[in-house]
Design an enzyme around this catalytic site. Structure first.
Site, PDB file in Angstrom:
ATOM      1  N   SER A   9       0.828  -4.773  -0.601  1.00 44.91           N
ATOM      2  CA  SER A   9      -0.010  -4.844   0.596  1.00 44.91           C
ATOM      3  C   SER A   9      -0.815  -6.136   0.576  1.00 44.91           C
ATOM      4  O   SER A   9      -1.651  -6.342  -0.309  1.00 44.91           O
ATOM      5  CB  SER A   9      -0.961  -3.655   0.650  1.00 44.91           C
ATOM      6  OG  SER A   9      -1.933  -3.867   1.656  1.00 44.91           O
ATOM      7  N   HIS A  34       4.062  -5.443   2.795  1.00 40.34           N
ATOM      8  CA  HIS A  34       3.369  -4.415   3.572  1.00 40.34           C
ATOM      9  C   HIS A  34       2.158  -5.042   4.257  1.00 40.34           C
ATOM     10  O   HIS A  34       1.310  -5.650   3.610  1.00 40.34           O
ATOM     11  CB  HIS A  34       2.923  -3.280   2.642  1.00 40.34           C
ATOM     12  CG  HIS A  34       2.378  -2.086   3.362  1.00 40.34           C
ATOM     13  ND1 HIS A  34       3.184  -1.119   3.921  1.00 40.34           N
ATOM     14  CD2 HIS A  34       1.105  -1.711   3.619  1.00 40.34           C
ATOM     15  CE1 HIS A  34       2.434  -0.183   4.474  1.00 40.34           C
ATOM     16  NE2 HIS A  34       1.163  -0.522   4.318  1.00 40.34           N
ATOM     17  N   ASP A  36      -1.057  -4.303   6.580  1.00 45.03           N
ATOM     18  CA  ASP A  36      -1.972  -3.279   7.086  1.00 45.03           C
ATOM     19  C   ASP A  36      -2.730  -3.822   8.287  1.00 45.03           C
ATOM     20  O   ASP A  36      -3.537  -4.752   8.160  1.00 45.03           O
ATOM     21  CB  ASP A  36      -2.957  -2.864   5.999  1.00 45.03           C
ATOM     22  CG  ASP A  36      -2.315  -2.006   4.926  1.00 45.03           C
ATOM     23  OD1 ASP A  36      -1.713  -0.981   5.279  1.00 45.03           O
ATOM     24  OD2 ASP A  36      -2.413  -2.358   3.734  1.00 45.03           O
ATOM     25  N   MET A  38      -5.446  -3.020  11.125  1.00 42.06           N
ATOM     26  CA  MET A  38      -6.555  -2.107  11.420  1.00 42.06           C
ATOM     27  C   MET A  38      -7.366  -2.665  12.587  1.00 42.06           C
ATOM     28  O   MET A  38      -7.592  -3.874  12.673  1.00 42.06           O
ATOM     29  CB  MET A  38      -7.448  -1.953  10.192  1.00 42.06           C
ATOM     30  CG  MET A  38      -6.711  -1.560   8.927  1.00 42.06           C
ATOM     31  SD  MET A  38      -7.823  -1.384   7.522  1.00 42.06           S
ATOM     32  CE  MET A  38      -6.629  -1.255   6.179  1.00 42.06           C
ATOM     33  N   HIS A  67       2.149  -1.528   9.059  1.00 36.99           N
ATOM     34  CA  HIS A  67       1.497  -0.217   9.177  1.00 36.99           C
ATOM     35  C   HIS A  67       0.381  -0.346  10.209  1.00 36.99           C
ATOM     36  O   HIS A  67      -0.640  -0.992   9.956  1.00 36.99           O
ATOM     37  CB  HIS A  67       0.947   0.179   7.791  1.00 36.99           C
ATOM     38  CG  HIS A  67       0.129   1.424   7.787  1.00 36.99           C
ATOM     39  ND1 HIS A  67      -0.632   1.803   6.695  1.00 36.99           N
ATOM     40  CD2 HIS A  67      -0.061   2.399   8.717  1.00 36.99           C
ATOM     41  CE1 HIS A  67      -1.251   2.932   6.963  1.00 36.99           C
ATOM     42  NE2 HIS A  67      -0.916   3.317   8.172  1.00 36.99           N
ATOM     43  N   MET A  69      -2.561   0.883  12.040  1.00 36.64           N
ATOM     44  CA  MET A  69      -3.713   1.791  12.075  1.00 36.64           C
ATOM     45  C   MET A  69      -4.555   1.407  13.282  1.00 36.64           C
ATOM     46  O   MET A  69      -5.671   0.885  13.154  1.00 36.64           O
ATOM     47  CB  MET A  69      -4.499   1.687  10.764  1.00 36.64           C
ATOM     48  CG  MET A  69      -3.787   2.300   9.588  1.00 36.64           C
ATOM     49  SD  MET A  69      -4.554   1.914   7.986  1.00 36.64           S
ATOM     50  CE  MET A  69      -3.700   0.370   7.603  1.00 36.64           C
ATOM     51  N   MET A 138      -0.038   8.766   2.988  1.00 33.53           N
ATOM     52  CA  MET A 138      -1.282   8.121   2.575  1.00 33.53           C
ATOM     53  C   MET A 138      -1.912   8.937   1.451  1.00 33.53           C
ATOM     54  O   MET A 138      -2.242  10.098   1.632  1.00 33.53           O
ATOM     55  CB  MET A 138      -2.249   8.021   3.759  1.00 33.53           C
ATOM     56  CG  MET A 138      -1.808   7.063   4.859  1.00 33.53           C
ATOM     57  SD  MET A 138      -1.583   5.355   4.277  1.00 33.53           S
ATOM     58  CE  MET A 138      -3.246   4.957   3.703  1.00 33.53           C
ATOM     59  N   PHE A 144      -9.514   1.157   3.962  1.00 33.10           N
ATOM     60  CA  PHE A 144      -9.973   0.189   2.976  1.00 33.10           C
ATOM     61  C   PHE A 144      -9.080   0.217   1.742  1.00 33.10           C
ATOM     62  O   PHE A 144      -8.582   1.276   1.348  1.00 33.10           O
ATOM     63  CB  PHE A 144     -11.419   0.486   2.543  1.00 33.10           C
ATOM     64  CG  PHE A 144     -12.420   0.339   3.652  1.00 33.10           C
ATOM     65  CD1 PHE A 144     -12.940  -0.906   3.974  1.00 33.10           C
ATOM     66  CD2 PHE A 144     -12.814   1.434   4.385  1.00 33.10           C
ATOM     67  CE1 PHE A 144     -13.849  -1.049   5.008  1.00 33.10           C
ATOM     68  CE2 PHE A 144     -13.723   1.314   5.420  1.00 33.10           C
ATOM     69  CZ  PHE A 144     -14.244   0.066   5.731  1.00 33.10           C
ATOM     70  N   ASP A 176       1.232   5.198  -0.221  1.00 31.42           N
ATOM     71  CA  ASP A 176       0.269   4.106  -0.105  1.00 31.42           C
ATOM     72  C   ASP A 176      -1.133   4.611  -0.396  1.00 31.42           C
ATOM     73  O   ASP A 176      -1.599   5.541   0.258  1.00 31.42           O
ATOM     74  CB  ASP A 176       0.333   3.524   1.314  1.00 31.42           C
ATOM     75  CG  ASP A 176      -0.613   2.348   1.531  1.00 31.42           C
ATOM     76  OD1 ASP A 176      -1.229   1.878   0.570  1.00 31.42           O
ATOM     77  OD2 ASP A 176      -0.709   1.890   2.691  1.00 31.42           O
ATOM     78  N   GLY A 198      -1.635  -2.610  -3.656  1.00 32.80           N
ATOM     79  CA  GLY A 198      -2.437  -3.788  -3.353  1.00 32.80           C
ATOM     80  C   GLY A 198      -3.050  -4.353  -4.601  1.00 32.80           C
ATOM     81  O   GLY A 198      -2.524  -5.279  -5.227  1.00 32.80           O
TER      82      GLY A 198
END
Length: 219
Positions: A9, A34, A36, A38, A67, A69, A138, A144, A176, A198
């Site tokens: 990540s 990956h 993320d 957000m 991903h 979010m 998840m 976070f 993840d 990560g």
């Protein structure tokens, strides 16, 4: 048992050097990157938009596993696909019509992923299993990096593995959140085929990435 796909990540990477970071991950043996995303609304954090994904896309040939979010998610699918996403994963809570959203992802030519938060029921997978290329469990609450692994996630991985196997699905089962060399083996034993990591990949800097990735694969 085959080694899992390792999907670092970049949330844990050096954002000032993202192009160099994804190049280093490819050299180190990562399988996917990956990403993320957000929005500060669906989760209490704000990360990268499609322009950043587009900027780093030329720096690696690895698949981009994005991903999302964000809520509502549907308006963003095309932008992230155009930016270079190979996989687009969504939460059932991020839009009113999950079946339609997954179909839209596939229509864009991307692989479709479904994300289950710690409290999202496994039954959701059963309703859309024929549209899934990936299921992401998840093992922390999203928002976070650096959180601790929720141990009950292992039972959830086992349950989703059962759903996929009974349906004859070849979907990737990804985990993840708080994934380390210490718990990676348990995730794979429960049925996971891909691990997002990560902190455990990026610790020690670029010279350590290959060893960190190898440790996760061997766990």
């Amino acid at each position: 048992m085959a080694a899992p796909l390792i999907c670092p990540s970049i949330l844990a990477s050096d954002f000032a050097r993202l192009g160099e970071e994804v190049k280093a991950l490819e050299r180190a043996g990562a399988d996917w990157v990956h990403v993320d995303v957000m929005d500060g609304h669906f989760v209490p954090n704000l990360t990268m938009g499609p322009a950043i994904v587009k900027a780093i896309r030329p720096h690696t040939t690895l698949p981009f596993d994005v991903h999302l979010m964000v809520a509502p998610v549907d308006p963003w699918l095309e932008a992230y696909r155009e930016a270079g996403a190979d996989v687009l994963s969504v939460h059932p809570e991020s839009g009113p019509h999950l079946h339609r959203t997954l179909g839209a992802i596939r229509k864009l030519g991307a692989k479709a992923g479904l994300v289950l938060n710690p409290a999202t029921p496994v039954a959701v997978v059963e309703e859309v299993v024929d549209l899934l290329d990936l299921v992401l469990i998840m093992s922390v609450n999203p928002g976070f990096g650096g959180q601790g692994f929720i141990d009950s996630s292992l039972r959830k991985i086992e349950r989703v593995r059962g759903v996929l196997d009974r349906a004859g699905s070849q979907a990737v089962l990804q985990v993840d959140g708080g994934v380390t060399a210490a718990n990676a083996g348990a995730c794979v034993a429960a049925g996971a085929t891909a691990l997002v990591a990560g902190t455990s990949v990026f610790k020690g800097g670029a010279d350590a990435y290959a060893a960190n990735i190898a440790a996760l694969k061997a766990a």
